[in-house]
Write a protein that holds these residues in place. Structure first.
Motif, PDB file in Angstrom:
ATOM      1  N   LYS A   1     -30.434 -69.061 -32.561  1.00 17.11           N
ATOM      2  CA  LYS A   1     -29.338 -68.868 -33.491  1.00 17.11           C
ATOM      3  C   LYS A   1     -28.258 -69.918 -33.295  1.00 17.11           C
ATOM      4  N   GLY A   2     -27.576 -70.201 -34.415  1.00 16.54           N
ATOM      5  CA  GLY A   2     -26.418 -71.056 -34.366  1.00 16.54           C
ATOM      6  C   GLY A   2     -25.154 -70.244 -34.553  1.00 16.54           C
ATOM      7  N   GLU A   3     -24.126 -70.931 -35.006  1.00 16.63           N
ATOM      8  CA  GLU A   3     -22.800 -70.332 -35.132  1.00 16.63           C
ATOM      9  C   GLU A   3     -22.712 -69.241 -36.211  1.00 16.63           C
ATOM     10  N   VAL A   4     -23.459 -69.436 -37.318  1.00 18.27           N
ATOM     11  CA  VAL A   4     -23.326 -68.526 -38.463  1.00 18.27           C
ATOM     12  C   VAL A   4     -24.696 -67.991 -38.878  1.00 18.27           C
ATOM     13  N   SER A   5     -25.393 -67.325 -37.983  1.00 20.94           N
ATOM     14  CA  SER A   5     -26.769 -66.912 -38.227  1.00 20.94           C
ATOM     15  C   SER A   5     -26.919 -65.570 -38.944  1.00 20.94           C
ATOM     16  N   ASP A   6     -25.873 -64.772 -39.012  1.00 19.10           N
ATOM     17  CA  ASP A   6     -25.991 -63.452 -39.632  1.00 19.10           C
ATOM     18  C   ASP A   6     -26.423 -63.565 -41.087  1.00 19.10           C
ATOM     19  N   GLY A   7     -27.449 -62.788 -41.450  1.00 15.68           N
ATOM     20  CA  GLY A   7     -27.936 -62.790 -42.825  1.00 15.68           C
ATOM     21  C   GLY A   7     -29.023 -63.807 -43.099  1.00 15.68           C
TER      22      GLY A   7
END
Lengths: 115, 114
Positions: free
Chosen positions: B57-63
């Motif tokens: 995962k990176g910084e904005v992985s949600d969704g």
């Protein structure tokens, strides 16, 4: 991205003048920095990089300066041309590990060239 | 942009629908990345891959989810698209340079979720 930022969102310069784009970073662990240029409708394109063991690095018409004391990075473009119109980003990570986990980007500065 | 392509280049979809974006590279690089770009935020890392079937995962992985079944392809899936996922998505590969490395970017996919 919050630790790597740019002071001015838009910079307007006269054609033929020199441009200076600034970047501040706060992650002391970063020791490798890259400047990218992004033209409208395209992906970012590598311009020049610098390691933290250097203060200055020159390329073709571009110079990057690194001041580790104040955590500041700048990109100087000499004799600005219309083709230099773009958004410029600085990015950071650590040299060790080769940036395998990606880069942290600043928010970008839009360079506008006035004829 | 020889070496890395993205498809589709533009897509409009409705909220709640699944969407898959494809990144294809021809240079056999181990590392691949998905970023999103939004006004005022620059580029932010969503997910990355360090080999076939190896992702993180990176910084904005949600969704978002990703898959990499072959070296050359890295897929980004929005299981149920939301309006906040309207963005420009860039895929990148990591290339080494003589004094370091770079992320080499594809042309981008503009996604609009209505």
């Amino acid at each position: 991205g919050e630790n790597v930022g740019l002071h001015l969102p838009t910079l307007s310069v006269q054609e033929g003048d020199n441009s200076i784009i600034n970047c501040a970073y706060s992650n002391s662990a970063s020791d490798y920095f890259i400047w990218y240029k992004q033209e409208s409708g395209k992906g970012p394109q590598f311009i020049i990089d610098i390691r933290s063991n250097m203060d200055k690095r020159q390329g073709q018409r571009v110079t990057v300066l690194l001041n580790k004391t104040v955590k500041h990075l700048s990109l100087q473009i000499a004799a600005t041309q219309p083709g230099d119109s773009a958004v410029y980003f600085c990015a950071e990570n650590k040299l060790w590990g080769g940036g395998a986990d990606g880069l942290t980007f600043g928010k970008g500065t839009h360079l506008i060239i006035q004829p | 942009d020889a070496g890395i392509t993205q498809s589709p280049r533009h897509k409009v979809t409705e909220t709640g629908t699944p969407v898959t974006l494809r990144c294809h590279q021809t240079e056999n690089h181990r590392y691949m990345y998905w970023y999103r770009q939004d006004p005022g935020h620059g580029l932010r890392l969503i997910h990355y891959s360090y080999g076939v079937k190896d992702t993180d995962k990176g910084e904005v992985s949600d969704g978002y989810s990703v898959s990499r079944s072959k070296t050359e392809d890295f897929l980004l899936t929005l299981e149920s698209a939301t309006s906040s996922q309207t963005s420009v998505y860039f895929c990148a590969i990591r290339r080494t340079r003589d004094r370091g490395y770079e992320q080499y970017f594809g042309p981008g996919t503009r996604l609009t979720v209505t």
